[in-house]
Design a protein around this motif. Structure first.
Motif, PDB file in Angstrom:
ATOM      1  N   GLY A 106      13.218   6.107  -9.315  1.00 12.18           N
ATOM      2  CA  GLY A 106      13.484   4.701  -9.938  1.00 12.18           C
ATOM      3  C   GLY A 106      14.184   3.741  -9.364  1.00 12.18           C
ATOM      4  N   ILE A 107      14.302   3.688  -7.917  1.00  9.83           N
ATOM      5  CA  ILE A 107      15.119   2.813  -7.312  1.00  9.83           C
ATOM      6  C   ILE A 107      14.787   1.498  -7.618  1.00  9.83           C
ATOM      7  N   ALA A 130      12.569  10.776  -2.408  1.00  6.78           N
ATOM      8  CA  ALA A 130      12.131   9.965  -3.602  1.00  6.78           C
ATOM      9  C   ALA A 130      11.325  10.406  -4.553  1.00  6.78           C
ATOM     10  N   ASP A 131      11.308  11.603  -4.737  1.00  7.68           N
ATOM     11  CA  ASP A 131      10.229  12.208  -5.846  1.00  7.68           C
ATOM     12  C   ASP A 131      11.243  13.184  -6.595  1.00  7.68           C
ATOM     13  N   GLN A 132      12.537  13.486  -6.197  1.00  7.63           N
ATOM     14  CA  GLN A 132      13.337  14.414  -7.117  1.00  7.63           C
ATOM     15  C   GLN A 132      14.632  13.927  -7.216  1.00  7.63           C
ATOM     16  N   GLU A 133      15.389  14.244  -8.310  1.00  4.02           N
ATOM     17  CA  GLU A 133      16.810  13.543  -8.334  1.00  4.02           C
ATOM     18  C   GLU A 133      17.723  14.497  -7.749  1.00  4.02           C
ATOM     19  N   ASP A 139       0.887  -1.109  -0.024  1.00  9.25           N
ATOM     20  CA  ASP A 139       0.010   0.071  -0.209  1.00  9.25           C
ATOM     21  C   ASP A 139       0.803   1.385   0.147  1.00  9.25           C
ATOM     22  N   ALA A 140       0.690   1.968  -1.127  1.00  7.15           N
ATOM     23  CA  ALA A 140       1.780   3.130  -1.126  1.00  7.15           C
ATOM     24  C   ALA A 140       1.499   4.237  -0.172  1.00  7.15           C
ATOM     25  N   LYS A 141       0.220   4.149   0.013  1.00  4.70           N
ATOM     26  CA  LYS A 141      -0.379   5.452   0.951  1.00  4.70           C
ATOM     27  C   LYS A 141       0.443   5.150   2.192  1.00  4.70           C
ATOM     28  N   ARG A 142       0.387   3.796   2.944  1.00  4.38           N
ATOM     29  CA  ARG A 142       0.851   3.702   4.316  1.00  4.38           C
ATOM     30  C   ARG A 142       2.320   3.732   3.997  1.00  4.38           C
ATOM     31  N   VAL A 152       6.715   0.620   1.580  1.00 11.55           N
ATOM     32  CA  VAL A 152       7.496   1.839   1.496  1.00 11.55           C
ATOM     33  C   VAL A 152       8.159   1.394  -0.104  1.00 11.55           C
ATOM     34  N   ILE A 153       8.533   0.188  -0.660  1.00  9.64           N
ATOM     35  CA  ILE A 153       8.673   0.086  -1.979  1.00  9.64           C
ATOM     36  C   ILE A 153       7.694   0.403  -2.838  1.00  9.64           C
ATOM     37  N   ALA A 154       6.208   0.005  -2.496  1.00 13.60           N
ATOM     38  CA  ALA A 154       5.240   0.696  -3.291  1.00 13.60           C
ATOM     39  C   ALA A 154       5.110   1.822  -3.236  1.00 13.60           C
ATOM     40  N   TYR A 155       5.588   2.599  -2.197  1.00 15.39           N
ATOM     41  CA  TYR A 155       5.585   4.056  -2.170  1.00 15.39           C
ATOM     42  C   TYR A 155       6.635   4.639  -3.132  1.00 15.39           C
ATOM     43  N   LEU A 156       7.631   4.236  -3.041  1.00 12.34           N
ATOM     44  CA  LEU A 156       8.915   4.428  -3.836  1.00 12.34           C
ATOM     45  C   LEU A 156       8.647   4.393  -5.347  1.00 12.34           C
ATOM     46  N   LYS A 157       7.930   3.313  -5.790  1.00 10.15           N
ATOM     47  CA  LYS A 157       7.567   3.270  -7.150  1.00 10.15           C
ATOM     48  C   LYS A 157       6.639   4.262  -7.600  1.00 10.15           C
TER      49      LYS A 157
END
Ligand code: HEC
Length: 175
Positions: free
Chosen positions: A103-104, A90-93, A73-76, A166-171
């Motif tokens: 893109g990890i 996680a959202d900017q390079e 669950d990306a929200k969690r 957290v992996i779902a969120y990173l994606k």
């Protein structure tokens, strides 16, 4: 004689009055207290039983949740990422203490240009290859164990669910 008669009658009436008042008072004072618990306790018990049932229902839900929640669950995961935020975007390079994580998933290990990876991380890069979800699962559970000597000052996430989330969120975050 008549007077005596009146007297007797008045005594009887007085006694009747006294007893009457007394028994009336008894009715009030004796009858009331038991009447209350008798009336109120059962509903209270019922309420407790109902509350217990609800709690039981809640527990059942809570028990049911992990099974339902095992889907990432990306929200969690966004909340879990609060633990990483101090060191990673996680959202900017952009790099912080740690390399950015855009893109990890699927990214080669230790590949952000301009980031000074530790020798340990660079050495592991060849062995690990890319950050597959599997590698990330292992690394985030035990960073020091999977890449001994790496400079990520983080003890790892204890809950497998948190790692999946957290992996779902990173994606998601990199999109
Ligand atoms: C205290 C700072 C810090 C925290 C907190 C932290 N990291 Fe790191 N992270 C780093 C550093 C520094 C590196 C580089 C390690 C090295 O080169 O040895 C790194 C490396 C990584 C890498 C490898 C990146 C690559 O390019 O190969 C991943 C993946 C990663 N971190 C994910 C996370 C996640 C997810 C969290 C939160 C659960 C987290 N990190 C928490 C500092 C941190």
């Amino acid at each position: 004689m008549r007077r005596l008669g009146y007297f007797a009658v008045s005594i009887v009436l007085t006694l009747a009055l006294i007893f009457g008042v007394r028994s009336f008072a008894n009715m009030i004072f004796n009858a009331r207290p038991p009447a209350k618990p008798a009336v109120e306790v059962p509903p209270l018990r019922e309420a407790k039983a109902a509350a217990k049932q609800e709690a039981g229902g809640g527990q059942q839900q809570a028990e049911a949740q992990p099974a339902a929640a095992s889907a990432p669950d990306a929200k969690r995961g966004k909340k879990v990422f609060n633990k990483c935020k101090a060191c990673h975007f996680a959202d900017q390079e952009k790099n912080k203490v740690g390399p950015h994580l855009v893109g990890i998933v699927g990214r080669p290990v230790a590949s952000v240009e301009g980031f000074k990876y530790s020798g340990a991380m660079k050495a592991k890069a060849a062995e690990l290859g890319t950050w597959t979800e599997e590698n990330l699962m292992r690394y985030l559970a035990d960073p020091k164990g999977v890449v001994p000597g790496n400079k990520m000052a983080f003890g790892g996430l204890k809950k497998e669910q948190d790692i999946k989330d957290v992996i779902a969120y990173l994606k998601e975050a990199a999109k």
